[in-house]
Write an enzyme that holds these catalytic residues in place. Structure first.
Site, mmCIF file in Angstrom:
data_model
loop_
_atom_site.group_PDB
_atom_site.id
_atom_site.type_symbol
_atom_site.label_atom_id
_atom_site.label_comp_id
_atom_site.label_asym_id
_atom_site.label_seq_id
_atom_site.Cartn_x
_atom_site.Cartn_y
_atom_site.Cartn_z
ATOM 1 N N GLU A 139 0.706 -1.214 0.040
ATOM 2 C CA GLU A 139 -0.106 -0.042 -0.356
ATOM 3 C C GLU A 139 0.826 1.234 0.138
ATOM 4 O OE1 GLU A 139 -3.605 -0.060 2.355
ATOM 5 O OE2 GLU A 139 -3.868 -2.269 2.168
HETATM 6 C C1 LIG Z 1 2.208 -10.050 1.055
HETATM 7 C C2 LIG Z 1 2.026 -9.002 0.140
HETATM 8 C C3 LIG Z 1 0.739 -8.699 -0.219
HETATM 9 C C4 LIG Z 1 0.526 -7.811 -1.289
HETATM 10 N N1 LIG Z 1 -0.918 -7.537 -1.599
HETATM 11 C C5 LIG Z 1 -1.098 -6.841 -2.656
HETATM 12 C C6 LIG Z 1 -2.353 -6.868 -3.157
HETATM 13 O O1 LIG Z 1 -3.401 -7.103 -2.540
HETATM 14 N N2 LIG Z 1 -2.697 -6.231 -4.369
HETATM 15 C C7 LIG Z 1 -1.654 -5.578 -5.345
HETATM 16 O O2 LIG Z 1 -1.947 -4.958 -6.354
HETATM 17 N N3 LIG Z 1 -0.429 -5.775 -4.799
HETATM 18 C C8 LIG Z 1 -0.080 -6.510 -3.606
HETATM 19 N N4 LIG Z 1 1.183 -6.531 -3.224
HETATM 20 C C9 LIG Z 1 2.284 -5.914 -4.051
HETATM 21 C C10 LIG Z 1 2.830 -4.632 -3.334
HETATM 22 O O3 LIG Z 1 1.881 -3.594 -3.167
HETATM 23 C C11 LIG Z 1 4.125 -4.233 -3.654
HETATM 24 O O4 LIG Z 1 5.150 -5.352 -3.371
HETATM 25 C C12 LIG Z 1 4.582 -3.018 -3.570
HETATM 26 O O5 LIG Z 1 3.998 -2.023 -4.101
HETATM 27 C C13 LIG Z 1 6.157 -2.795 -3.870
HETATM 28 O O6 LIG Z 1 6.552 -3.039 -5.180
HETATM 29 P P1 LIG Z 1 7.612 -3.979 -5.492
HETATM 30 O O7 LIG Z 1 7.554 -5.249 -4.502
HETATM 31 O O8 LIG Z 1 7.360 -4.772 -6.936
HETATM 32 O O9 LIG Z 1 8.983 -3.333 -5.218
HETATM 33 P P2 LIG Z 1 9.759 -2.520 -6.595
HETATM 34 O O10 LIG Z 1 8.794 -1.378 -7.083
HETATM 35 O O11 LIG Z 1 10.336 -3.049 -7.183
HETATM 36 O O12 LIG Z 1 10.651 -1.598 -5.677
HETATM 37 C C14 LIG Z 1 12.025 -2.247 -4.889
HETATM 38 C C15 LIG Z 1 12.363 -1.145 -3.917
HETATM 39 O O13 LIG Z 1 12.773 0.083 -4.548
HETATM 40 C C16 LIG Z 1 12.114 1.158 -4.060
HETATM 41 N N5 LIG Z 1 11.729 1.927 -4.941
HETATM 42 C C17 LIG Z 1 10.950 1.670 -5.981
HETATM 43 N N6 LIG Z 1 10.625 2.985 -6.893
HETATM 44 C C18 LIG Z 1 11.240 3.737 -6.250
HETATM 45 C C19 LIG Z 1 11.554 5.204 -6.671
HETATM 46 N N7 LIG Z 1 11.150 6.056 -7.552
HETATM 47 N N8 LIG Z 1 12.259 5.980 -5.547
HETATM 48 C C20 LIG Z 1 12.735 5.181 -4.484
HETATM 49 N N9 LIG Z 1 12.453 4.141 -4.130
HETATM 50 C C21 LIG Z 1 11.941 3.238 -5.079
HETATM 51 C C22 LIG Z 1 10.911 0.458 -3.179
HETATM 52 O O14 LIG Z 1 10.398 1.429 -2.182
HETATM 53 C C23 LIG Z 1 11.527 -0.836 -2.821
HETATM 54 O O15 LIG Z 1 12.184 -0.558 -1.487
HETATM 55 C C24 LIG Z 1 1.455 -7.258 -1.974
HETATM 56 C C25 LIG Z 1 2.862 -7.566 -1.917
HETATM 57 C C26 LIG Z 1 2.976 -8.453 -0.786
HETATM 58 C C27 LIG Z 1 4.557 -8.895 -0.532
#
Ligand SMILES: Cc1cc2nc3c(=O)[nH]c(=O)nc-3n(C[C@H](O)[C@H](O)[C@H](O)COP(=O)(O)OP(=O)(O)OC[C@H]3O[C@@H](n4cnc5c(N)ncnc54)[C@H](O)[C@@H]3O)c2cc1C
Length: 658
Positions: free
Chosen positions: A442
């Site tokens: 979120e």
């Molecule tokens: C248990 C769990 C439940 C979830 N439930 C849902 C759900 O119900 N529905 C759904 O749609 N998604 C869901 N998600 C997905 C979740 O919302 C994403 O994991 C989250 O948005 C982060 O995306 P990512 O993991 O791909 O990280 P990435 O986007 O790959 O980011 C990797 C790292 O880089 C940082 N980062 C990325 N972009 C930037 C930037 N521009 N500037 C600085 N730092 C940055 C991030 O903060 C993170 O630390 C879930 C994930 C998990 C693990």
């Protein structure tokens, strides 16, 4: 001002942007990603915002004092429900069993359904309980204290799943058709994330191609909480432009068992072992046109707006964790004797107890305030809700870490292992694991910092953004110059003096007056620091993420301080010990804020960024020698191809509530 139209911070996670959208996902530039996020922002400020004013150097206590009061009739009804829910989870739900089996039993789904827990946020006219945000969050906290996986189930279903977007953006027809089913116990999920789409929604690859009578959905969605059990889904997919349509990321309500949907996997995580989280494939799934929510191209704006209040459910879980941790820490630290005293009397442990108590009071106060402000609908709470999500998820994690330390070896031992040795089975290591995700989903902490910073500088961008926008022509720049001149001539002098400098300022807050004087003075200092940084870095400001994060974190501390002082004053007669907790919290918050101020200008940010470039370039790989590292012959992000599923469906069907 500093940040150009195209360089503004991106929103992310499930809270990204809408069109204009790059036509091809996958090849998205940084500029396009930012444009998408920017377009999804709500740009209007129709109602006052304490948070927005705070970042402009104005401590508008009048917006939060008097302390809001919940509607007594609604409270009476909600209390009845909370009592039933409390009785149910205490007597019928075995949190340890859910943890052991990594599964919430069917009977618990049904039991919660019978109580109406899947309709807490659904209006009564559709069969729901119509709870306020305040009471909804209390219910999540209560259920989550027995099993955090149940808290996550209920929260994903109602805060981001089908009920909330339909409540805010659904047609009358959609509400009539879907909400009663959900209120009666069906589960929903929200599907935005994809293997290649996390924080950056501009890369969205799922497509919704217009066909006769509706759309054809294709794509693979990752990590959908409740995705293995949900019968109704909110799915985000990209409608291509064409036929006079701009297209864009669009939200659909989709029947979970529509032909072409395969739940390919149930995912497993560090914590929240009971979570029913899926990989879901869509292959030529037909969705009728009347199941578009809010219009084509509105998907991410809907997600973002939904989260204004939806985001409150995660801090509710964090507050619950704080309360639970306080209880475990207090009982243990009073009883466990080492070196001739209860461990809680040794200064090193005493400080941890004090931190847990004060922080729990601070987080609870911020959450309750945000909920009640949202409920009486007089204020815009988008900044405050984002602040409390960010702040509570970070501090609750620290609380859990300190709790493990207080419990020593027993903090690291599982509840089952403790029980097997005949000791009280406090699931302390579990709470650390379960809480960790709150800093990621979120809106990750990094993205929340950018999102809030964007709102914090909005007033400046509105008047002066064109001055540094490379795409703005001379006439626009000149108009912006005149606007900015007028705005800053009025605004800058207001940062020089204020009530916080008067020794008798805020006297009505008694012993807490000094904290409010500090908050008032410091909000002006915060605004001055922001303005100075904007003048110094201009268009490069958006790249100063560490600086922006500190500005936001100071804002969070000031918001929390103001909230605790107002609450403690309001409860002075009924709960006088609240004054002590507010004082304790404010003293700790001031120390944190001062540390952040010092680090604004004395830090290693620039050299860290340079070092990271060298690290990424492989200069220091010698440091990685001497250990066995993960295999590199497997992709970091699994590639996926559109088409029918090649694996079996692992969906779990929950029997309906009888
Ligand atoms: C248990 C769990 C439940 C979830 N439930 C849902 C759900 O119900 N529905 C759904 O749609 N998604 C869901 N998600 C997905 C979740 O919302 C994403 O994991 C989250 O948005 C982060 O995306 P990512 O993991 O791909 O990280 P990435 O986007 O790959 O980011 C990797 C790292 O880089 C940082 N980062 C990325 N972009 C930037 C930037 N521009 N500037 C600085 N730092 C940055 C991030 O903060 C993170 O630390 C879930 C994930 C998990 C693990």
């Amino acid at each position: 001002m500093t940040t150009t139209q195209d360089e503004r911070p991106a929103a992310g996670g499930i809270d990204g942007g809408a069109g204009p959208l790059p036509q091809e996902a996958g090849q998205v530039s940084e500029k396009e990603a930012r444009q998408v996020a920017e377009a999804a922002r709500e740009t209007e400020w129709g109602k006052p915002s304490f948070g927005k004013e705070l970042f402009l150097g104005r401590l508008r206590l009048d917006l939060i004092d008097p302390w809001p009061q919940p509607d007594p009739a609604k409270t009476a009804r909600a209390d009845e429900f909370l009592a039933q829910l409390g009785e149910y989870v205490r007597t019928e739900v075995d949190g340890a069993q859910i943890e052991r089996d990594a599964r919430i039993p069917d009977e618990v789904f049904q039991g919660l359904g019978r109580l109406g827990a899947f309709g807490m946020k659904i209006d009564e006219e559709y069969g729901g309980l119509g709870l306020s945000n305040l009471h909804y969050c209390r219910a999540l906290m209560l259920a989550g204290s027995v099993s955090p996986a149940i808290g996550a189930l209920l929260s994903a279903h109602q805060s981001i799943g089908v009920p909330q977007p339909l409540k805010m953006f659904g047609s009358a027809e959609q509400k009539k058709r879907f909400l009663p089913r959900l209120a009666a116990g069906e589960v929903s999920a929200f599907l935005l994330t994809e293997p290649d789409v996390g924080s950056d929604p501009a890369r969205l690859g799922a497509t919704a191609e217009p066909v006769e009578g509706g759309f054809k959905l294709n794509g693979v969605k990752l990590w959908a909480t409740n995705g293995t059990v949900a019968t109704l889904l909110v799915v985000m997919a990209r409608v291509p432009a064409g036929d006079g349509q701009r297209g864009g990321i669009t939200a659909f309500v989709v029947e979970g068992d529509s032909p072409g949907i395969t739940v390919e996997r149930r995912n497993e995580f560090l914590g929240l072992r009971g979570l029913e989280n899926s990989v879901t494939r869509f292959h030529d799934v037909f969705v009728p046109a009347e199941q578009v929510i809010g219009g084509v191209g509105k998907g991410l704006k809907i997600a973002l707006t939904t989260l204004n209040t939806g985001r409150l459910s995660l801090p509710a879980m964090c507050v619950g964790a704080g309360k639970w941790s306080l209880n475990v820490a207090r009982e243990w630290a009073a009883e466990r004797v080492q070196w001739g005293r209860p461990v809680g009397e040794h200064e090193a442990v005493a400080k941890k107890l004090s931190f847990i108590a004060a922080t729990t009071y601070g987080m609870e106060t911020m959450l309750d305030l945000c909920c009640m402000l949202a409920d009486d609908d007089r204020n815009d709470i988008r900044i405050e809700a984002a602040l409390v999500k960010l702040y509570a998820s970070e501090l609750a994690w620290q609380i859990a870490d300190e709790l493990i330390q207080i419990r020593g070896g027993r903090g690291y031992e599982t509840a089952d292992s403790l029980a097997a040795r005949g000791e009280r089975p406090a699931a302390v290591e579990q709470i650390l694991r379960d809480l960790r995700i709150n800093r990621i989903f979120e809106g990750s902490t990094e993205i929340m910092h950018l999102l809030i910073a964007r709102e914090a500088v909005d007033a400046h961008l509105s008047v002066a953004g064109d001055i540094i926008d490379p795409d703005a022509d001379l006439a626009r720049k000149a108009r912006a110059g005149a606007r900015a001149g007028a705005f800053y001539a009025r605004w800058l002098p207001t940062l020089a003096v204020g009530r916080g400098q008067t020794p008798t300022g805020y006297a009505e807050y008694g012993p807490l007056a000094g904290h409010l004087r500090y908050a008032e003075r410091t909000s002006r200092k915060l605004a001055r620091s922001t303005f100075y940084a904007m003048s110094r870095w201009q268009g490069r400001m958006e790249r100063k993420q560490a600086f922006l994060a500190r500005i936001v974190d100071i804002g969070a501390e000031l918001f929390a301080m103001a909230a605790t002082c107002v609450r403690a004053k309001a409860e002075r007669e009924t709960r006088p010990e609240g004054m002590e907790l507010a004082d304790l919290f404010c003293r700790q918050a001031r120390v944190r804020a001062e540390r952040l101020f010092a680090e604004l200008w004395d830090n290693t940010d620039s050299i860290d960024v340079k070092a990271a470039k060298r690290i990424l370039g492989g200069r220091y790989t010698f440091l990685e020698d001497g250990v066995v590292t993960p295999a590199t012959d497997v992709d970091q992000v699994a590639a996926w191809e559109p088409g029918p599923s090649t694996v079996g469906d692992v969906r779990r069907r929950i029997p309906p509530v009888d």
